[in-house]
Enzyme design. Structure first.
Site, short mmCIF file in Angstrom:
data_model
loop_
_atom_site.label_atom_id
_atom_site.label_comp_id
_atom_site.label_asym_id
_atom_site.label_seq_id
_atom_site.Cartn_x
_atom_site.Cartn_y
_atom_site.Cartn_z
N ARG A 106 50.88 45.98 41.02
CA ARG A 106 50.08 46.06 39.74
C ARG A 106 50.48 44.95 38.87
NH1 ARG A 106 49.46 50.89 35.34
NH2 ARG A 106 51.12 49.73 34.20
N CYS A 108 49.93 44.50 34.61
CA CYS A 108 49.58 45.05 33.14
C CYS A 108 49.71 43.89 32.38
CB CYS A 108 50.08 46.12 32.65
SG CYS A 108 49.26 47.01 31.33
#
Length: 134
Positions: A106, A108
């Site tokens: 991931r 962000c």
């Protein structure tokens, strides 16, 4: 158009607010466009707390994952866009509950704004298991 590339518009997910497909399938990979906190029944943007927006965004992503024959366990990578990094932990708590223990890769990204005034947007790349491929 290459027949190995399938552009997907879901009848169950919110109507896109721009000119794009909900997802694009290439082989057993699906690239899901960033979803917004939009109610799929009314196409109304729900601008609640960061947690509420994150939950709705993930529900919208789940609609598309289901439609293509994948699920959160097969998400390879996601990108989370939020307008205020001060809500990073609030977003993470909801995000973590969507995946459980095994988290995908991931990134962000803190942004100054998102379409429709939303505070959270998430896109994904997922694997479609051989026995689920549609």
């Amino acid at each position: 158009m290459d027949q190995n590339i399938v552009k997907i518009m879901s009848g169950n997910a919110p109507t896109p607010i721009g000119p794009f497909s909900h997802a694009v399938k290439v082989g057993n990979l699906v690239f899901i466009t960033g979803q917004m906190p939009t109610d799929p029944k009314t196409n109304e943007m729900i601008l609640g707390t960061f947690a509420e927006q994150t939950r709705l965004v993930l529900e919208n992503l789940k609609i598309i994952l289901d439609e293509v024959g994948s699920d959160p366990d097969h998400v390879i990578q996601s990108r989370v866009f939020i307008t205020n990094m001060g809500h990073f932990e609030e977003v993470n708590q909801v995000y973590r509950s969507f995946f459980g223990r095994d988290l995908p890769a991931r990134t962000c990204i803190g942004v100054t704004g998102l379409a429709g005034g939303a505070d959270v947007e998430i896109d994904m790349i997922a694997w479609i298991p051989e026995n689920q491929s549609k």
